[in-house]
Write an enzyme that holds these catalytic residues in place. Structure first.
Site, PDB file in Angstrom:
ATOM      1  N   LYS A 164     -12.524  -1.751  10.130  1.00 28.53           N
ATOM      2  CA  LYS A 164     -12.505  -2.804   9.126  1.00 28.53           C
ATOM      3  C   LYS A 164     -11.567  -3.917   9.559  1.00 28.53           C
ATOM      4  CE  LYS A 164     -10.750  -3.574   4.506  1.00 28.53           C
ATOM      5  NZ  LYS A 164     -10.058  -3.037   3.386  1.00 28.53           N
ATOM      6  N   TYR A 216     -20.845  -6.211   0.473  1.00 27.67           N
ATOM      7  CA  TYR A 216     -21.155  -6.879  -0.792  1.00 27.67           C
ATOM      8  C   TYR A 216     -22.588  -7.403  -0.796  1.00 27.67           C
ATOM      9  CZ  TYR A 216     -16.138  -6.403  -0.968  1.00 27.67           C
ATOM     10  OH  TYR A 216     -14.885  -5.859  -0.931  1.00 27.67           O
ATOM     11  N   LYS A 243      -7.986  -0.082  10.443  1.00 23.64           N
ATOM     12  CA  LYS A 243      -7.995  -1.208   9.508  1.00 23.64           C
ATOM     13  C   LYS A 243      -6.985  -2.230  10.016  1.00 23.64           C
ATOM     14  CE  LYS A 243      -7.017  -2.388   4.716  1.00 23.64           C
ATOM     15  NZ  LYS A 243      -6.768  -1.855   3.375  1.00 23.64           N
ATOM     16  N   GLU A 289      -6.399   5.767  16.698  1.00 24.97           N
ATOM     17  CA  GLU A 289      -6.347   5.962  15.242  1.00 24.97           C
ATOM     18  C   GLU A 289      -7.489   6.858  14.766  1.00 24.97           C
ATOM     19  OE1 GLU A 289      -4.287   5.359  12.966  1.00 24.97           O
ATOM     20  OE2 GLU A 289      -3.005   3.660  13.485  1.00 24.97           O
ATOM     21  N   CYS A 298       0.824  -1.206   0.000  1.00 22.32           N
ATOM     22  CA  CYS A 298       0.000   0.000   0.000  1.00 22.32           C
ATOM     23  C   CYS A 298       0.861   1.259   0.000  1.00 22.32           C
ATOM     24  CB  CYS A 298      -0.925  -0.006   1.213  1.00 22.32           C
ATOM     25  SG  CYS A 298      -1.925  -1.503   1.290  1.00 22.32           S
TER      26      CYS A 298
END
Ligand code: PBG
Length: 352
Positions: A270, A336, A217, A255, A148
């Site tokens: 996440k 999803y 995350k 965070e 990333c």
């Protein structure tokens, strides 16, 4: 929350006990249950992930995400999917792209001709500003090393460079804003990424473009199917020097606060399902900050696989999972299941 801590003895002596109190009265019919439900799902809280790939001619089914496809950036089918979602009440979308060529720098990520940029322009031209379009900001799908951020040899081994990477995130964000994104969503877990993006957007005149930050995350095994879709698994090493340690709950609050201070409009936890405690912790710590949770690819695939065995009822478990995420404190859910859930809610076929 305070009231629930009143000692049971006090309540009981005031008459709060069986047989005068029967908890089951509030569970008698579906109507009664809905009347007193503490959590309600609404399709407008769902964010549907969309995948586009450069050079595709027709939509390509994704083996890790049954029912989902990668679309050519400028395709009818993509616009039809978004229209259908809007019709069902799903109004927000999170776009991911795969370039035709990956490189060390991943420069396709900030090209005005990049797959996500072209897809956003196309959908905007067709559907105007009805959809809320969010775009993932990361390098892993665009780089040949699959990290990333930018790796660099150091005496301590290969490290992922922070400050160079967030500079690239700024460039990516401006190009996505230019293409018409409403929100950019940095998912790289580099320090200072939100501040760097906010400055880049503001300097380019995009003060109205928001930031939904993947604040907490985790370094999770649940991203497997997604990495297969994006061909974005790191070629060496892993993501544990930037994504969070699954053992930490309170660090998520740190965070989130850092991101809020840097200018995040929406923060995120996440994955969602194994991290409901984290969602709850964040919501209680910073209730005024809109909180999204990402119900990730591995969570989706687990349920699909279980349903395939015929041993759980797919719709029941799907709505139970989404409800749990909302109950824990998420205001929005990236999932999803967005269309299936919206359809189930519309048809009234809920398990509650
Ligand atoms: C990219 C990114 C990932 C996901 C969203 N953005 C994968 C990763 O960090 O490897 C995962 C989404 C999913 O699993 O559904 N940084």
């Amino acid at each position: 929350q305070r009231g629930s801590e009143a000692p049971l003895r006090e309540l009981t002596s005031a008459g709060f006990s069986f047989p005068r109190v029967r908890a089951r009265r509030l569970r008698l019919h579906p109507g009664v249950r809905s009347l007193v439900a503490e959590t309600r799902l609404d399709p407008s809280m769902f964010i549907l992930p969309l995948f586009v790939e450069d050079g595709l001619k027709t939509p390509k089914p994704l083996r890790g995400l049954p029912g989902h496809f990668k679309y050519p950036p400028e395709s009818r089918e993509l616009v039809e999917l978004v229209s259908r979602a809007l019709y069902l009440g799903v109004r927000s979308f999170l776009v991911f792209g795969t370039p035709s060529m990956k490189s060390f720098e991943g420069a396709e990520a900030w090209s005005p001709r990049g797959p996500v940029q072209r897809a956003i322009k196309f959908v905007r031209a067709e559907l105007g500003w009805r959809p809320v379009i969010m775009a993932d900001v990361c390098l892993c799908g665009y780089t040949d090393h699959g990290h990333c951020g930018y790796p660099r040899e150091t005496p301590r081994g290969v490290l992922i460079e922070n400050d160079k990477s967030i500079e690239a995130y700024g460039k990516i964000s401006v190009s996505l804003a230019e293409a018409g994104a409403d929100f950019v969503a940095p998912s790289g877990m580099m320090d200072g990424q939100v501040a760097a993006i906010r400055s880049a957007l503001d300097n380019a005149g995009y003060t109205e473009v928001g930031i939904m930050s993947y604040s907490a995350k985790y370094a999770s095994g649940f991203y497997g199917p997604f990495r297969d879709v994006m061909d974005s698994a790191p070629r060496f090493g892993d993501r544990r020097s930037y994504q969070m340690d699954p053992r930490n709950r309170f660090e998520a609050v740190k965070e989130v606060l850092l991101d809020a201070a840097e200018g995040a409009d929406i923060v995120m936890v996440k994955p969602a399902l194994s991290y409901l405690d984290v969602i709850s912790e964040v919501k209680r710590s910073v209730p005024w900050l809109p909180l999204a949770a990402y119900n990730v690819s591995g969570e989706y695939l687990m349920l699909k696989a279980a349903a395939e065995k015929g041993l759980v009822d797919y719709e029941t478990v799907m709505l139970e999972i989404l409800t749990s995420i909302a109950r824990a404190g998420a205001d929005a859910v990236i999932t999803y299941h967005a269309l299936e859930a919206a359809e189930a809610l519309k048809s009234g076929k809920t398990p509650f």
